[in-house]
Enzyme design. Structure first.
Site, mmCIF file in Angstrom:
data_model
loop_
_atom_site.group_PDB
_atom_site.id
_atom_site.type_symbol
_atom_site.label_atom_id
_atom_site.label_comp_id
_atom_site.label_asym_id
_atom_site.label_seq_id
_atom_site.Cartn_x
_atom_site.Cartn_y
_atom_site.Cartn_z
ATOM 1 N N ASP A 30 0.843 -1.188 0.000
ATOM 2 C CA ASP A 30 0.000 0.000 0.000
ATOM 3 C C ASP A 30 0.879 1.239 0.000
ATOM 4 O O ASP A 30 1.956 1.243 0.601
ATOM 5 C CB ASP A 30 -0.919 0.010 1.232
ATOM 6 C CG ASP A 30 -2.135 0.902 1.042
ATOM 7 O OD1 ASP A 30 -3.250 0.372 0.883
ATOM 8 O OD2 ASP A 30 -1.973 2.139 1.043
ATOM 9 N N LYS A 35 -0.595 3.720 7.208
ATOM 10 C CA LYS A 35 -1.414 2.512 7.324
ATOM 11 C C LYS A 35 -0.531 1.271 7.399
ATOM 12 O O LYS A 35 -0.766 0.369 8.214
ATOM 13 C CB LYS A 35 -2.377 2.394 6.142
ATOM 14 C CG LYS A 35 -3.251 1.159 6.206
ATOM 15 C CD LYS A 35 -4.013 0.930 4.913
ATOM 16 C CE LYS A 35 -5.273 1.728 4.846
ATOM 17 N NZ LYS A 35 -6.144 1.309 3.697
ATOM 18 N N THR A 86 -12.390 1.103 -6.683
ATOM 19 C CA THR A 86 -13.023 1.428 -7.967
ATOM 20 C C THR A 86 -14.298 2.229 -7.695
ATOM 21 O O THR A 86 -15.407 1.751 -7.935
ATOM 22 C CB THR A 86 -13.358 0.155 -8.772
ATOM 23 O OG1 THR A 86 -14.166 -0.721 -7.965
ATOM 24 C CG2 THR A 86 -12.095 -0.572 -9.190
ATOM 25 N N THR A 122 -13.721 -5.015 -7.950
ATOM 26 C CA THR A 122 -14.891 -5.131 -8.811
ATOM 27 C C THR A 122 -14.718 -4.173 -9.974
ATOM 28 O O THR A 122 -14.633 -2.958 -9.786
ATOM 29 C CB THR A 122 -16.173 -4.796 -8.031
ATOM 30 O OG1 THR A 122 -16.297 -5.717 -6.937
ATOM 31 C CG2 THR A 122 -17.388 -4.903 -8.917
ATOM 32 N N GLU A 151 -14.465 -10.873 -5.824
ATOM 33 C CA GLU A 151 -14.761 -11.288 -4.454
ATOM 34 C C GLU A 151 -16.274 -11.251 -4.227
ATOM 35 O O GLU A 151 -16.981 -10.460 -4.833
ATOM 36 C CB GLU A 151 -14.034 -10.394 -3.450
ATOM 37 C CG GLU A 151 -14.246 -8.903 -3.628
ATOM 38 C CD GLU A 151 -15.509 -8.379 -2.988
ATOM 39 O OE1 GLU A 151 -16.069 -9.099 -2.136
ATOM 40 O OE2 GLU A 151 -15.924 -7.274 -3.342
ATOM 41 N N ASN A 211 -24.528 -8.886 -7.625
ATOM 42 C CA ASN A 211 -24.824 -7.788 -6.714
ATOM 43 C C ASN A 211 -26.095 -7.048 -7.107
ATOM 44 O O ASN A 211 -26.879 -6.634 -6.250
ATOM 45 C CB ASN A 211 -23.644 -6.816 -6.651
ATOM 46 C CG ASN A 211 -22.568 -7.290 -5.689
ATOM 47 O OD1 ASN A 211 -22.696 -8.339 -5.072
ATOM 48 N ND2 ASN A 211 -21.498 -6.527 -5.564
ATOM 49 N N PHE A 252 -32.015 -11.825 1.972
ATOM 50 C CA PHE A 252 -32.201 -10.503 1.397
ATOM 51 C C PHE A 252 -33.669 -10.148 1.197
ATOM 52 O O PHE A 252 -34.008 -9.330 0.337
ATOM 53 C CB PHE A 252 -31.418 -10.361 0.081
ATOM 54 C CG PHE A 252 -29.933 -10.300 0.271
ATOM 55 C CD1 PHE A 252 -29.282 -9.087 0.363
ATOM 56 C CD2 PHE A 252 -29.188 -11.459 0.398
ATOM 57 C CE1 PHE A 252 -27.909 -9.019 0.568
ATOM 58 C CE2 PHE A 252 -27.816 -11.407 0.603
ATOM 59 C CZ PHE A 252 -27.181 -10.181 0.697
ATOM 60 N N CYS A 263 -20.559 -1.881 -2.012
ATOM 61 C CA CYS A 263 -20.768 -2.668 -3.236
ATOM 62 C C CYS A 263 -22.057 -2.325 -3.980
ATOM 63 O O CYS A 263 -22.018 -1.849 -5.110
ATOM 64 C CB CYS A 263 -20.750 -4.159 -2.901
ATOM 65 S SG CYS A 263 -19.155 -4.761 -2.312
ATOM 66 N N LYS A 266 -22.580 1.349 -5.797
ATOM 67 C CA LYS A 266 -21.727 1.654 -6.942
ATOM 68 C C LYS A 266 -21.812 0.577 -8.026
ATOM 69 O O LYS A 266 -21.673 0.885 -9.221
ATOM 70 C CB LYS A 266 -20.277 1.872 -6.505
ATOM 71 C CG LYS A 266 -19.494 0.651 -6.112
ATOM 72 C CD LYS A 266 -18.062 1.026 -5.742
ATOM 73 C CE LYS A 266 -17.233 -0.205 -5.373
ATOM 74 N NZ LYS A 266 -17.012 -1.108 -6.521
#
Length: 458
Positions: A30, A35, A86, A122, A151, A211, A252, A263, A266
């Site tokens: 990173d 971090k 993203t 993604t 993922e 998604n 859901f 997720c 977007k």
């Protein structure tokens, strides 16, 4: 195997910890030096159950490390995962691939020997093709294959999802790359996990399609909740009746204040944008995006209605600020819409969240309480917005005694109107008539009328 992960965000950290726990040697890279320093000191910058324990155990035995210098990590890697952000671009909803392409250029210049560069982020359909083109441009002689391995992690349950997944999707164009990815995931063969090998573009689209479908289920049951209130039905019973159909499934189908997180918001926008680019619009997804935005606004209106039509000069306690429990993620959380709307209507808002208040404070200017009952104290209205476990067994008599008012707005349908009435609370949930035991629900006549009003929309 030697695995390098570019990016130590949510996906990068969870994937790195789990690959290390499988026995691979993992290096996470990173650019954020602060971090990386925290991670090497054993601090975890995000909240995810079990992640801290998993990282510490594998760091202690040398299977995972963190660095700002990608040269050595990329040079010895069998697989390099791109796990950078993203986000949605302003206007149009397209995914911003700036970080993906920057990481690709950096990695391409550093690879040594045969390497699979794999997108874990993604990304829209065709991104893998562009990643491969960049690699060929930067390092024409590099021995590299490009793959896609999206993922499917739920925040709050990500470790289990990674180690015991429903499936693993790998998009690869060569048998050599397939062989490497198969070896990488060999530990899952013992669980007989379905591993689907397909083309890169198919893998990329599968992630978005999954998604968007889940977001559609959430939005559908939320709209059914609104209809249930009009016709005198119970959305929880409707959801159960639907969910027992194996073609539909129960997950859901819990009515609530709308989806949020990193997720669904977007990814639905990005899928719709991609579909429009290819002149194949996904109008269902377009409708889901619009309905979900309206849903969050509607939640604030419900609170105002429950307060008698006005929250001016009233104190509203909000229990739960993150978009879901077991995470500190505030991205696209319903609270980001509900709280400002209540404040604009004249309310003083107090909030409490078990893990998300530091993140919330970056975006919401409000009063923050140190605990559940501290938030409730002196409130005219208490609102349950996120279904953290500690909000599931409130002492309602204590709630009533600590409040200045008596209104409980339950946007997660945790309690019953009967239990609230026994505690002296005026109760409002969603998708239910909220009539205590012994109080008749609205009657729908054969003419299709309820309480004297036609059910038919003129």
């Amino acid at each position: 195997m030697n695995v390098t992960i570019i990016g130590t965000g949510y996906v990068g950290l969870v994937s790195g910890a789990c690959f290390a726990d499988f026995g691979h040697t993992v290096t996470c890279v990173d650019k954020d030096a602060a971090k990386v320093e925290r991670l090497n000191a054993g601090e975890v910058p995000i909240y995810e159950p079990e992640l801290d324990r998993l990282l510490e155990a594998n760091r202690a035995v040398g299977r995972i490390s963190f660095t700002t210098d990608p040269a050595d990590a990329v040079g010895k890697a069998d697989v390099v995962f791109l796990a950078v952000g993203t986000p949605s671009r302003r206007g149009g909803g397209h995914a911003d691939l700036t970080y993906v392409y920057e990481a690709t250029r950096e990695v391409a210049a550093l690879v040594k020997g045969y390497t699979v560069i794999c997108t874990k982020s993604t990304v829209p359909v065709g991104t893998g093709d562009e990643v491969e083109a960049i690699v060929r441009q930067v390092a024409p002689d590099a021995d590299v294959d490009v793959a896609s391995n999206p993922e499917f992690l739920r925040e709050g349950a990500a470790i289990g999802d990674f180690k015991r997944p429903d499936r693993v999707i790998v998009g690869a164009e060569t048998e050599r790359a397939i062989g490497v990815m198969r070896e990488l995931y060999r530990p899952l063969f013992l669980n007989e996990t379905p591993i689907i090998f397909t083309s890169r573009r198919t893998a990329e689209l599968t992630k978005y399609a999954a998604n968007a479908f889940l977001a559609t289920k959430i939005t559908f049951i939320n709209e059914m909740a609104d209809l249930c209130e009009r016709v005198g039905a119970n959305v929880q019973d409707v959801a159960r009746g639907m969910g027992l159909d194996k073609r539909i499934g129960a997950k859901f189908l819990n009515a609530g204040p709308g989806y949020g997180g990193s997720c669904f918001p977007k990814d639905t926008l990005a899928l719709a944008a991609t579909a429009n680019d290819y002149n194949s619009p996904v109008t269902i997804v377009d409708s889901v995006v619009e309905a979900n935005a309206r849903r969050k606004e509607r939640m604030a209106q419900i609170v105002i209605e429950a307060a008698g039509g006005s929250v001016k000069d009233k104190t509203v306690a909000i229990l739960g600020l993150t978009f879901k429990p077991l995470t500190d993620d505030m991205r696209e959380a319903p609270s980001l819409t509900v709280v400002p709307m209540l404040q604009k209507a004249g309310a003083t808002v107090k909030g409490y969240d078990p893990e998300g208040m530091d993140e919330a404070a970056k975006q919401l200017d409000m009063h923050y309480a140190s605990g559940t009952y501290e938030a409730i104290k002196g409130a005219d209205v208490t609102v349950i917005l996120t279904e953290w476990n500690e909000f599931r067994a409130l002492d309602l008599l204590r709630v009533k005694a600590m409040m200045r008012g008596d209104i409980l707005v339950d946007l997660r349908n945790i309690y019953s109107a009967d239990a609230a009435a026994r505690a002296g609370l005026a109760y409002r949930s969603i998708g239910r008539t909220d009539a205590p035991a012994g109080v008749p629900a609205p009657h729908v006549s054969d003419a299709g009328r309820i309480d004297g009003q036609s059910l038919r929309k003129n």
